[in-house]
Design a protein around this motif. Structure first.
Motif, PDB file in Angstrom:
ATOM      1  N   ARG A  84       0.828  -1.300   0.107  1.00  0.00           N
ATOM      2  CA  ARG A  84       0.292   0.173   0.031  1.00  0.00           C
ATOM      3  C   ARG A  84       0.579   1.434   0.010  1.00  0.00           C
ATOM      4  O   ARG A  84       2.175   1.413   0.408  1.00  0.00           O
ATOM      5  CB  ARG A  84      -0.809   0.231   1.627  1.00  0.00           C
ATOM      6  CG  ARG A  84      -1.419  -1.420   1.152  1.00  0.00           C
ATOM      7  CD  ARG A  84      -2.887  -1.301   2.109  1.00  0.00           C
ATOM      8  NE  ARG A  84      -1.948  -0.607   3.175  1.00  0.00           N
ATOM      9  CZ  ARG A  84      -3.556  -0.933   4.971  1.00  0.00           C
ATOM     10  NH1 ARG A  84      -3.840  -1.347   4.605  1.00  0.00           N
ATOM     11  NH2 ARG A  84      -3.246   0.110   6.515  1.00  0.00           N
ATOM     12  N   ILE A  85       0.124   2.251  -0.126  1.00  0.00           N
ATOM     13  CA  ILE A  85       0.653   3.691  -0.613  1.00  0.00           C
ATOM     14  C   ILE A  85       2.309   3.571  -0.133  1.00  0.00           C
ATOM     15  O   ILE A  85       3.378   3.647   0.719  1.00  0.00           O
ATOM     16  CB  ILE A  85      -0.465   4.759   0.575  1.00  0.00           C
ATOM     17  CG1 ILE A  85      -1.840   4.886   0.062  1.00  0.00           C
ATOM     18  CG2 ILE A  85       0.402   6.109   0.561  1.00  0.00           C
ATOM     19  CD1 ILE A  85      -2.120   5.259   1.305  1.00  0.00           C
TER      20      ILE A  85
ATOM     21  N   ALA B 260     -10.904   9.050   3.023  1.00  0.00           N
ATOM     22  CA  ALA B 260     -10.606   7.801   3.027  1.00  0.00           C
ATOM     23  C   ALA B 260     -12.578   7.541   2.870  1.00  0.00           C
ATOM     24  O   ALA B 260     -13.545   8.079   3.165  1.00  0.00           O
ATOM     25  CB  ALA B 260     -11.031   6.731   3.901  1.00  0.00           C
TER      26      ALA B 260
ATOM     27  N   TYR C 149      -4.796   3.914   8.965  1.00  0.00           N
ATOM     28  CA  TYR C 149      -4.583   5.376   8.201  1.00  0.00           C
ATOM     29  C   TYR C 149      -4.978   6.425   9.734  1.00  0.00           C
ATOM     30  O   TYR C 149      -3.964   6.995   9.746  1.00  0.00           O
ATOM     31  CB  TYR C 149      -6.187   5.603   7.806  1.00  0.00           C
ATOM     32  CG  TYR C 149      -5.896   5.176   6.359  1.00  0.00           C
ATOM     33  CD1 TYR C 149      -4.964   4.382   5.341  1.00  0.00           C
ATOM     34  CD2 TYR C 149      -7.178   4.237   5.557  1.00  0.00           C
ATOM     35  CE1 TYR C 149      -4.932   3.272   3.882  1.00  0.00           C
ATOM     36  CE2 TYR C 149      -6.924   4.005   3.937  1.00  0.00           C
ATOM     37  CZ  TYR C 149      -6.604   3.268   3.691  1.00  0.00           C
ATOM     38  OH  TYR C 149      -6.575   2.560   2.534  1.00  0.00           O
TER      39      TYR C 149
ATOM     40  N   LEU D  88      -0.098  10.392   5.743  1.00  0.00           N
ATOM     41  CA  LEU D  88      -0.331   9.997   4.523  1.00  0.00           C
ATOM     42  C   LEU D  88      -0.772  11.553   4.754  1.00  0.00           C
ATOM     43  O   LEU D  88      -1.214  12.352   5.366  1.00  0.00           O
ATOM     44  CB  LEU D  88      -1.407   9.439   4.900  1.00  0.00           C
ATOM     45  CG  LEU D  88      -0.516   8.045   5.413  1.00  0.00           C
ATOM     46  CD1 LEU D  88      -1.873   6.715   5.495  1.00  0.00           C
ATOM     47  CD2 LEU D  88      -0.155   7.560   3.967  1.00  0.00           C
TER      48      LEU D  88
ATOM     49  N   VAL E 238      -7.916   7.937  -1.046  1.00  0.00           N
ATOM     50  CA  VAL E 238      -7.995   6.699  -1.327  1.00  0.00           C
ATOM     51  C   VAL E 238      -9.282   6.960  -1.463  1.00  0.00           C
ATOM     52  O   VAL E 238     -10.426   7.178  -1.005  1.00  0.00           O
ATOM     53  CB  VAL E 238      -7.509   5.917   0.066  1.00  0.00           C
ATOM     54  CG1 VAL E 238      -6.506   5.482  -0.427  1.00  0.00           C
ATOM     55  CG2 VAL E 238      -8.476   5.749   1.214  1.00  0.00           C
TER      56      VAL E 238
ATOM     57  N   VAL F  83      -9.180  -0.520  -3.435  1.00  0.00           N
ATOM     58  CA  VAL F  83      -8.807   0.185  -2.619  1.00  0.00           C
ATOM     59  C   VAL F  83      -7.848   1.382  -3.345  1.00  0.00           C
ATOM     60  O   VAL F  83      -6.843   0.861  -3.846  1.00  0.00           O
ATOM     61  CB  VAL F  83      -7.887   0.288  -1.432  1.00  0.00           C
ATOM     62  CG1 VAL F  83      -7.332   1.724  -0.721  1.00  0.00           C
ATOM     63  CG2 VAL F  83      -9.462  -0.105  -0.338  1.00  0.00           C
ATOM     64  N   ASP F  84      -8.553   2.298  -4.264  1.00  0.00           N
ATOM     65  CA  ASP F  84      -7.852   3.070  -4.829  1.00  0.00           C
ATOM     66  C   ASP F  84      -6.715   4.113  -4.552  1.00  0.00           C
ATOM     67  O   ASP F  84      -7.106   4.722  -3.934  1.00  0.00           O
ATOM     68  CB  ASP F  84      -8.416   3.751  -6.710  1.00  0.00           C
ATOM     69  CG  ASP F  84      -8.040   4.408  -7.476  1.00  0.00           C
ATOM     70  OD1 ASP F  84      -6.739   5.067  -7.224  1.00  0.00           O
ATOM     71  OD2 ASP F  84      -8.843   5.047  -7.959  1.00  0.00           O
ATOM     72  N   GLU F  85      -5.431   4.121  -4.708  1.00  0.00           N
ATOM     73  CA  GLU F  85      -4.298   4.786  -3.698  1.00  0.00           C
ATOM     74  C   GLU F  85      -3.283   5.784  -4.751  1.00  0.00           C
ATOM     75  O   GLU F  85      -2.990   6.659  -3.938  1.00  0.00           O
ATOM     76  CB  GLU F  85      -3.602   3.257  -2.728  1.00  0.00           C
ATOM     77  CG  GLU F  85      -3.870   2.974  -2.345  1.00  0.00           C
ATOM     78  CD  GLU F  85      -2.911   2.394  -1.456  1.00  0.00           C
ATOM     79  OE1 GLU F  85      -1.342   1.489  -2.169  1.00  0.00           O
ATOM     80  OE2 GLU F  85      -2.461   2.046  -0.256  1.00  0.00           O
TER      81      GLU F  85
ATOM     82  N   ALA G 263      -3.232   9.168  -3.410  1.00  0.00           N
ATOM     83  CA  ALA G 263      -2.978   9.248  -1.976  1.00  0.00           C
ATOM     84  C   ALA G 263      -1.216   9.510  -2.522  1.00  0.00           C
ATOM     85  O   ALA G 263      -0.942   8.854  -3.462  1.00  0.00           O
ATOM     86  CB  ALA G 263      -3.570   8.226  -1.490  1.00  0.00           C
TER      87      ALA G 263
ATOM     88  N   THR H 292       1.999   8.702  -5.424  1.00  0.00           N
ATOM     89  CA  THR H 292       2.044   7.000  -6.221  1.00  0.00           C
ATOM     90  C   THR H 292       1.080   7.398  -7.446  1.00  0.00           C
ATOM     91  O   THR H 292       0.687   7.577  -7.803  1.00  0.00           O
ATOM     92  CB  THR H 292       0.417   6.783  -5.344  1.00  0.00           C
ATOM     93  OG1 THR H 292       0.510   6.670  -4.100  1.00  0.00           O
ATOM     94  CG2 THR H 292       0.595   5.188  -5.705  1.00  0.00           C
TER      95      THR H 292
ATOM     96  N   ASN I 143      -2.053  -0.252  -7.722  1.00  0.00           N
ATOM     97  CA  ASN I 143      -2.126   0.595  -7.227  1.00  0.00           C
ATOM     98  C   ASN I 143      -2.828   0.743  -6.810  1.00  0.00           C
ATOM     99  O   ASN I 143      -4.170   1.273  -6.193  1.00  0.00           O
ATOM    100  CB  ASN I 143      -0.989   1.999  -7.071  1.00  0.00           C
ATOM    101  CG  ASN I 143       0.263   1.631  -6.807  1.00  0.00           C
ATOM    102  OD1 ASN I 143       1.097   1.302  -6.184  1.00  0.00           O
ATOM    103  ND2 ASN I 143       0.267   2.530  -7.659  1.00  0.00           N
TER     104      ASN I 143
END
Length: 216
Positions: free
Chosen positions: A6-7, A72, A99, A138, A142, A163-165, A168, A181, A187
């Motif tokens: 992740r991220i 989020a 998060y 962060l 997301v 989860v679309d990062e 982020a 990102t 991702n």
């Protein structure tokens, strides 16, 4: 299997994803063929604001607040079945708790412990600690969507979601340097979680796997 691809931070990218000690089941009623059987999610967006400290079931839950610098957004996070909605609610708060713990630089967050059983808790704390070591937080957004939920033959909740990062980023706490990102399919992640109801009435995550590009 990797739990948290992740991220990206300066040192944390997909190729160095952290490991889960108890991965989700790979077959049987926990494995979807297309949509998860029994899923019924409406197309609505839920608030990224503070979570409720108590639910209708009477369970006292921790309040989780995300700052305006990081959003989020949960899309389609409703279900017509009350029990399935309860699973989704606790699954959502588990993700939000992580998060919030990253942003607070607190691997020992009580909220993270509240929503995770022993094995996934150890993995979550390891993931959060990496951000603390790298001294980053962060920012950005997301989008959490396409929740698919059912209860398997053993009574466990099975919750898959995307989860679309790609919007982020991480920000160095000292220098202010922002690491974005990459806008790549890997991702957009698919989370595959199993949750079991505790004696206190909380659907805790008991296993979790994250699949890069799993929602493409």
């Amino acid at each position: 299997m990797n739990r948290r691809a992740r991220i990206a931070t300066a040192a944390l990218v997909v190729s160095t994803a952290l490991l889960l000690t108890a991965c989700g089941s790979g077959g049987g009623s926990d494995s979807p063929q297309g949509k998860i059987k029994g899923a019924d999610a409406a197309d609505e967006k839920s608030s990224a604001g503070p979570s409720a400290s108590a639910a209708q079931d009477g369970v006292k839950r921790p309040e989780i607040t995300l700052p305006k610098e990081f959003q989020a957004d949960f899309e389609g996070w409703t279900n017509s079945d009350a029990k399935l909605q309860a699973i989704m609610n606790d699954g959502r708060e588990e993700l939000r708790s992580e998060y919030a713990a990253v942003i607070a630089a607190n691997p020992d967050s009580d909220a993270v412990a509240f929503y995770n059983a022993e094995a996934p808790l150890a993995s979550a704390r390891k993931w959060i600690k990496q951000f603390v070591v790298d001294d980053v937080t962060l920012i950005g957004k997301v989008t959490v969507s396409d929740p698919q939920v059912h209860i398997n033959d053993t009574g466990s909740g099975v919750l898959f979601y995307c989860v679309d990062e790609r919007k982020a980023s991480t920000k160095n706490r000292k220098t202010g340097k922002i690491t974005t990102t990459a806008d790549k399919p890997e991702n957009v992640l698919q989370y595959r979680t199993r949750l079991d109801k505790s004696a206190q009435g909380v659907w805790k995550v008991t296993s979790s796997t994250v699949v890069p590009a799993g929602c493409s």
